[in-house]
Design a protein around this motif. Structure first.
Motif, mmCIF file in Angstrom:
data_model
loop_
_atom_site.group_PDB
_atom_site.id
_atom_site.type_symbol
_atom_site.label_atom_id
_atom_site.label_comp_id
_atom_site.label_asym_id
_atom_site.label_seq_id
_atom_site.Cartn_x
_atom_site.Cartn_y
_atom_site.Cartn_z
ATOM 1 N N PHE A 111 0.832 -1.205 0.000
ATOM 2 C CA PHE A 111 0.000 0.000 0.000
ATOM 3 C C PHE A 111 0.869 1.259 0.000
ATOM 4 C CE2 PHE A 111 -1.801 3.430 2.587
ATOM 5 C CZ PHE A 111 -2.801 3.845 1.713
ATOM 6 N N GLU A 112 2.018 1.193 0.702
ATOM 7 C CA GLU A 112 2.916 2.370 0.742
ATOM 8 C C GLU A 112 3.356 2.744 -0.679
ATOM 9 O OE1 GLU A 112 3.525 4.312 3.335
ATOM 10 O OE2 GLU A 112 2.359 2.990 4.648
ATOM 11 N N ASP A 113 3.542 1.741 -1.558
ATOM 12 C CA ASP A 113 3.924 2.040 -2.951
ATOM 13 C C ASP A 113 2.835 2.851 -3.653
ATOM 14 O OD1 ASP A 113 6.332 0.766 -2.749
ATOM 15 O OD2 ASP A 113 5.636 -1.127 -3.622
ATOM 16 N N THR A 114 1.577 2.513 -3.329
ATOM 17 C CA THR A 114 0.460 3.262 -3.912
ATOM 18 C C THR A 114 0.492 4.709 -3.419
ATOM 19 O OG1 THR A 114 -0.952 1.338 -4.227
ATOM 20 C CG2 THR A 114 -2.073 3.429 -3.892
ATOM 21 N N LEU A 115 0.672 4.847 -2.114
ATOM 22 C CA LEU A 115 0.709 6.180 -1.521
ATOM 23 C C LEU A 115 1.846 7.006 -2.130
ATOM 24 C CD1 LEU A 115 -0.913 7.651 0.630
ATOM 25 C CD2 LEU A 115 0.709 6.855 2.339
ATOM 26 N N ARG A 116 2.994 6.343 -2.315
ATOM 27 C CA ARG A 116 4.156 7.050 -2.875
ATOM 28 C C ARG A 116 3.862 7.508 -4.308
ATOM 29 N NH1 ARG A 116 7.662 4.405 0.032
ATOM 30 N NH2 ARG A 116 7.460 2.512 -1.198
ATOM 31 N N LEU A 117 3.230 6.618 -5.065
ATOM 32 C CA LEU A 117 2.927 6.995 -6.456
ATOM 33 C C LEU A 117 1.991 8.207 -6.491
ATOM 34 C CD1 LEU A 117 2.466 4.689 -9.442
ATOM 35 C CD2 LEU A 117 0.724 6.403 -9.062
ATOM 36 N N VAL A 118 1.009 8.196 -5.596
ATOM 37 C CA VAL A 118 0.061 9.323 -5.545
ATOM 38 C C VAL A 118 0.791 10.607 -5.163
ATOM 39 C CG1 VAL A 118 -1.881 10.233 -4.174
ATOM 40 C CG2 VAL A 118 -1.977 7.920 -5.113
ATOM 41 N N GLU A 119 1.689 10.506 -4.190
ATOM 42 C CA GLU A 119 2.401 11.711 -3.746
ATOM 43 C C GLU A 119 3.383 12.196 -4.810
ATOM 44 O OE1 GLU A 119 3.602 10.372 0.119
ATOM 45 O OE2 GLU A 119 1.824 11.295 1.043
ATOM 46 N N ASP A 120 3.995 11.259 -5.541
ATOM 47 C CA ASP A 120 4.961 11.654 -6.577
ATOM 48 C C ASP A 120 4.258 12.251 -7.800
ATOM 49 O OD1 ASP A 120 6.914 10.671 -4.963
ATOM 50 O OD2 ASP A 120 7.262 8.827 -6.121
ATOM 51 N N LEU A 121 3.195 11.606 -8.235
ATOM 52 C CA LEU A 121 2.610 12.018 -9.519
ATOM 53 C C LEU A 121 1.597 13.152 -9.374
ATOM 54 C CD1 LEU A 121 2.238 8.687 -11.527
ATOM 55 C CD2 LEU A 121 4.092 10.327 -11.495
ATOM 56 N N ARG A 122 1.055 13.344 -8.203
ATOM 57 C CA ARG A 122 0.140 14.456 -7.933
ATOM 58 C C ARG A 122 -0.982 14.543 -8.983
ATOM 59 N NH1 ARG A 122 1.660 17.957 -4.115
ATOM 60 N NH2 ARG A 122 0.763 19.786 -5.115
ATOM 61 N N PHE A 123 -1.971 13.663 -8.820
ATOM 62 C CA PHE A 123 -3.113 13.656 -9.730
ATOM 63 C C PHE A 123 -4.012 14.863 -9.457
ATOM 64 C CE2 PHE A 123 -1.955 9.174 -9.337
ATOM 65 C CZ PHE A 123 -1.748 8.884 -10.675
ATOM 66 N N ASP A 124 -4.630 15.348 -10.513
ATOM 67 C CA ASP A 124 -5.576 16.462 -10.326
ATOM 68 C C ASP A 124 -6.786 15.992 -9.527
ATOM 69 O OD1 ASP A 124 -4.860 18.921 -12.380
ATOM 70 O OD2 ASP A 124 -3.945 17.003 -12.872
ATOM 71 N N MET A 125 -7.149 14.744 -9.737
ATOM 72 C CA MET A 125 -8.240 14.165 -8.954
ATOM 73 C C MET A 125 -8.066 12.651 -8.931
ATOM 74 S SD MET A 125 -12.226 15.047 -9.199
ATOM 75 C CE MET A 125 -11.937 16.756 -8.877
ATOM 76 N N ALA A 164 -12.480 33.117 -18.999
ATOM 77 C CA ALA A 164 -12.829 33.399 -17.603
ATOM 78 C C ALA A 164 -11.569 33.370 -16.756
ATOM 79 C CB ALA A 164 -13.827 32.369 -17.099
ATOM 80 N N ARG A 165 -11.581 34.238 -15.743
ATOM 81 C CA ARG A 165 -10.457 34.272 -14.807
ATOM 82 C C ARG A 165 -10.863 33.525 -13.541
ATOM 83 N NH1 ARG A 165 -9.957 39.489 -14.208
ATOM 84 N NH2 ARG A 165 -8.574 39.768 -15.984
ATOM 85 N N ILE A 166 -9.987 32.642 -13.085
ATOM 86 C CA ILE A 166 -10.290 31.851 -11.886
ATOM 87 C C ILE A 166 -10.039 32.734 -10.659
ATOM 88 C CG2 ILE A 166 -9.823 29.702 -10.625
ATOM 89 C CD1 ILE A 166 -10.932 29.308 -13.516
ATOM 90 N N THR A 167 -11.060 32.813 -9.814
ATOM 91 C CA THR A 167 -10.969 33.724 -8.666
ATOM 92 C C THR A 167 -10.825 32.995 -7.338
ATOM 93 O OG1 THR A 167 -13.379 33.724 -8.571
ATOM 94 C CG2 THR A 167 -12.316 35.545 -9.777
ATOM 95 N N ASP A 168 -11.234 31.724 -7.281
ATOM 96 C CA ASP A 168 -11.201 31.034 -5.997
ATOM 97 C C ASP A 168 -11.213 29.524 -6.250
ATOM 98 O OD1 ASP A 168 -11.086 30.736 -3.320
ATOM 99 O OD2 ASP A 168 -13.082 31.543 -2.874
ATOM 100 N N SER A 169 -10.877 28.747 -5.215
ATOM 101 C CA SER A 169 -10.852 27.290 -5.403
ATOM 102 C C SER A 169 -11.223 26.571 -4.114
ATOM 103 C CB SER A 169 -9.446 26.856 -5.824
ATOM 104 O OG SER A 169 -8.552 27.001 -4.735
ATOM 105 N N THR A 170 -11.783 25.379 -4.275
ATOM 106 C CA THR A 170 -11.901 24.413 -3.178
ATOM 107 C C THR A 170 -11.259 23.139 -3.720
ATOM 108 O OG1 THR A 170 -13.942 23.382 -3.911
ATOM 109 C CG2 THR A 170 -14.173 25.378 -2.566
ATOM 110 N N SER A 171 -11.265 22.047 -2.937
ATOM 111 C CA SER A 171 -10.621 20.842 -3.475
ATOM 112 C C SER A 171 -11.459 20.213 -4.593
ATOM 113 C CB SER A 171 -10.337 19.838 -2.364
ATOM 114 O OG SER A 171 -11.526 19.543 -1.701
ATOM 115 N N TRP A 172 -12.725 20.629 -4.750
ATOM 116 C CA TRP A 172 -13.590 20.039 -5.770
ATOM 117 C C TRP A 172 -13.895 20.949 -6.944
ATOM 118 C CZ3 TRP A 172 -14.744 15.209 -6.668
ATOM 119 C CH2 TRP A 172 -14.581 14.291 -5.619
ATOM 120 N N SER A 173 -13.902 22.278 -6.698
ATOM 121 C CA SER A 173 -14.363 23.161 -7.768
ATOM 122 C C SER A 173 -13.628 24.487 -7.728
ATOM 123 C CB SER A 173 -15.869 23.383 -7.629
ATOM 124 O OG SER A 173 -16.138 24.097 -6.441
ATOM 125 N N LEU A 174 -13.820 25.236 -8.819
ATOM 126 C CA LEU A 174 -13.210 26.562 -8.937
ATOM 127 C C LEU A 174 -14.317 27.589 -9.105
ATOM 128 C CD1 LEU A 174 -10.468 25.633 -11.590
ATOM 129 C CD2 LEU A 174 -10.136 25.853 -9.112
#
Ligand code: SAM
Ligand code: SF4
Length: 492
Positions: free
Chosen positions: A363-377, A469-479
């Motif tokens: 499982f740590e390998d999965t976590l590492r891949l997620v932290e390394d590759l930084r998926f948008d979602m 459009a200019r992005i003015t704000d963000s949450t983890s799900w939407s802009l």
């Protein structure tokens, strides 16, 4: 060999190990049924109402558009109020136990609706009821369900409906165990006016060891390029702005046709069509996501800068046990190549936590891949055993609690990444496609090329428009965004 696993999955059903084309005569017979049912419905004192309730993926959404198309042709209008519906069609999903439980829970609740309106008809279709054990469950525990039909019977819906509507009919259960059929020409009632689902293929040949899809959706069948291109042209002419190509693994498009026309070729052809529109697609299996695919994405301006590339696990032993056909390293190389060509590409992914036998270290390998590759979602799933799949029979010494603890860690890690990735959009200007109304009056929703959900203010006349459009704000799900005019200033 895997093929035999598929056809042995349900005993006692005839097996026709071939893909065939449904003939024009067979389709004409269904059209004749639709005309007969429409005539009968027209003679009723009020137009009958149908409710189509859909679970699961975009493929199911697309199938429901066909169900609605056939129902419209048979004289039905639509409602979303189950109490007033004369006909309820529940299009089910089988990918995880949760989806099945939800569908069954809602079908259970329909017993009350039917008691209040005894002439109401209830139909179950789709992936869940393609499984024999689920049909048995419906037979035994849901006696008020009138018609059950599997994924292979979609084009036969008119005939089955007519049989169900005939007086003094018993309950009907139909689900042929076949490798699959190709058919074209069913009527479609599209749910949206901006985005159009365009299935380019159905079924799956990959047999990932955890997945039920190949068993319930049959072998891979690509639609012909001519039919797809004609449909894309028609959608663009009708004003659709986003053509969303669908397949369980779009990257293997065309293989079963024995043609040289692959998915990258198809993207190029659709990209070359006239009109102001964009192209998205889903899903890409990493083993078949080639450099050619990424090169094509980079060179086609109408193909949006987003790819959904499920990695499932970051550990090579687990990936092998999943029968995925790539390693963590190969996956990383593909992501690196895509980003080298398109630095702004959004990459989203699916991951399964708690695959049988997955250790803490794995499982740590999965976590590492997620932290390394930084998926948008990241769409994170707990392993759900599916009847008939190899993984359901694998030994699993880990408890639910252990798996849940890993799942929570992964969610937490991704939540931090998503929040940071989203915040990085703030202050940037994007061309967005406005695709619907928002949660409050005067609010709209839109998508950027990266498939980010965007909230903004504006009138409904903007739905279907591409704007800056200019992005003015963000949450983890939407802009959040504000529209800007040609001079770069905020629009009034
Ligand atoms: N064909 C697509 C693919 O390969 O990604 C979609 C398959 S499935 C509908 C969507 C996701 O559900 C998969 O990517 C996988 O992460 C998840 N999934 C499938 N079977 C599962 C299972 N038995 N337990 C948990 N998650 C599962
Ligand atoms: Fe399931 Fe794998 Fe096919 Fe996707 S590619 S539908 S996960 S078997």
């Amino acid at each position: 060999m895997l093929y035999f696993i598929a056809i042995k999955a349900e005993k006692g059903n005839p097996v026709l190990p071939q893909i065939r084309n449904v003939t024009e005569e067979e389709l004409a017979a269904q059209r004749a049924v639709m005309a007969r049912v429409a005539e009968e419905n027209a003679a009723r004192s009020a137009q009958p109402l149908a409710w189509v309730d859909t679970y699961g993926c975009q493929q199911n959404e697309s199938d429901s558009e066909k169900l609605r198309g056939m129902l419209r042709e048979m004289g039905y209008a639509f409602t979303e109020q189950e109490a007033e519906a004369d006909l309820i069609v529940v299009n089910t999903c089988a990918v995880r136990g949760h989806a099945e439980l939800r569908a069954l829970g809602n079908v259970g609740a329909l017993s009350h609706t039917k008691r209040a309106k005894p002439e109401q008809k209830i139909v179950l279709c789709g992936c869940m009821v393609q499984q024999e054990h689920m049909r048995e469950k419906i037979k035994n525990s849901f006696p008020y369900v009138d018609l059950v039909f599997g994924t292979n019977e979609l084009w036969r819906f008119p005939e089955l409906l007519e049989r169900m509507l005939a007086p003094h009919r018993g309950r009907i259960f139909e689900a042929r165990q076949i490798d699959g059929e190709r058919f074209e020409g069913l009527p479609v009632e599209r749910a949206g006016s901006v985005r159009a689902w365009l299935p380019i293929m159905s079924g799956c040949n990959n047999f990932c060891s955890y997945c039920v899809v190949p068993y319930v959706r049959g072998r891979e069948r690509s639609r012909s390029p001519e039919v797809i291109l004609a449909e894309a042209e028609k959608l663009i002419a009708e004003g659709y702005k986003e053509i969303f190509l669908l397949g369980q693994n779009v990257n293997s498009y065309g293989r079963d046709l024995g043609s040289r026309e692959d998915f990258a070729w198809l993207l190029e052809q659709i990209n070359a069509l006239d009109g102001e529109f964009v192209i998205r697609f889903m899903t890409s299996h990493p083993k078949d996501a080639t450099r050619r695919l990424f090169d094509t994405m980079a060179s086609c301006p109408k193909v949006e800068r987003h790819i959904h590339l499920p990695f499932q696990s970051g550990n090579d032993r687990v990936l092998r046990a999943m029968n995925r056909g790539y390693t963590g390293e190969i996956y990383r190389e593909k992501v690196a190549y895509a980003r080298s060509l398109m630095p702004d590409i959004a990459i989203t992914s699916d991951v399964i936590v708690g695959f049988p036998g997955e250790t803490d270290e794995e499982f740590e390998d999965t976590l590492r891949l997620v932290e390394d590759l930084r998926f948008d979602m990241l769409f994170t799933f707990l392993f759900s055993p599916r009847v008939g799949t190899p993984a359901a029979a694998m030994a699993d010494p880990f408890t639910k609690e252990q798996k849940q603890a890993r799942f929570d860690r992964l969610l937490q890690a991704q939540s931090v990444i998503s929040t940071e990735m989203q915040a990085a959009h703030v202050g940037k200007t994007y061309r967005i496609l406005i695709d619907g109304t928002g949660d409050k009056p005067g609010r709209l929703t839109a998508r950027s090329s990266h498939n980010r959900l965007i909230h903004l203010e504006g009138g409904e006349d903007l739905i279907g428009a591409f704007r800056d459009a200019r992005i003015t704000d963000s949450t983890s799900w939407s802009l959040s965004a504000e529209l800007i005019g040609k001079d770069g200033k905020e629009e009034d």
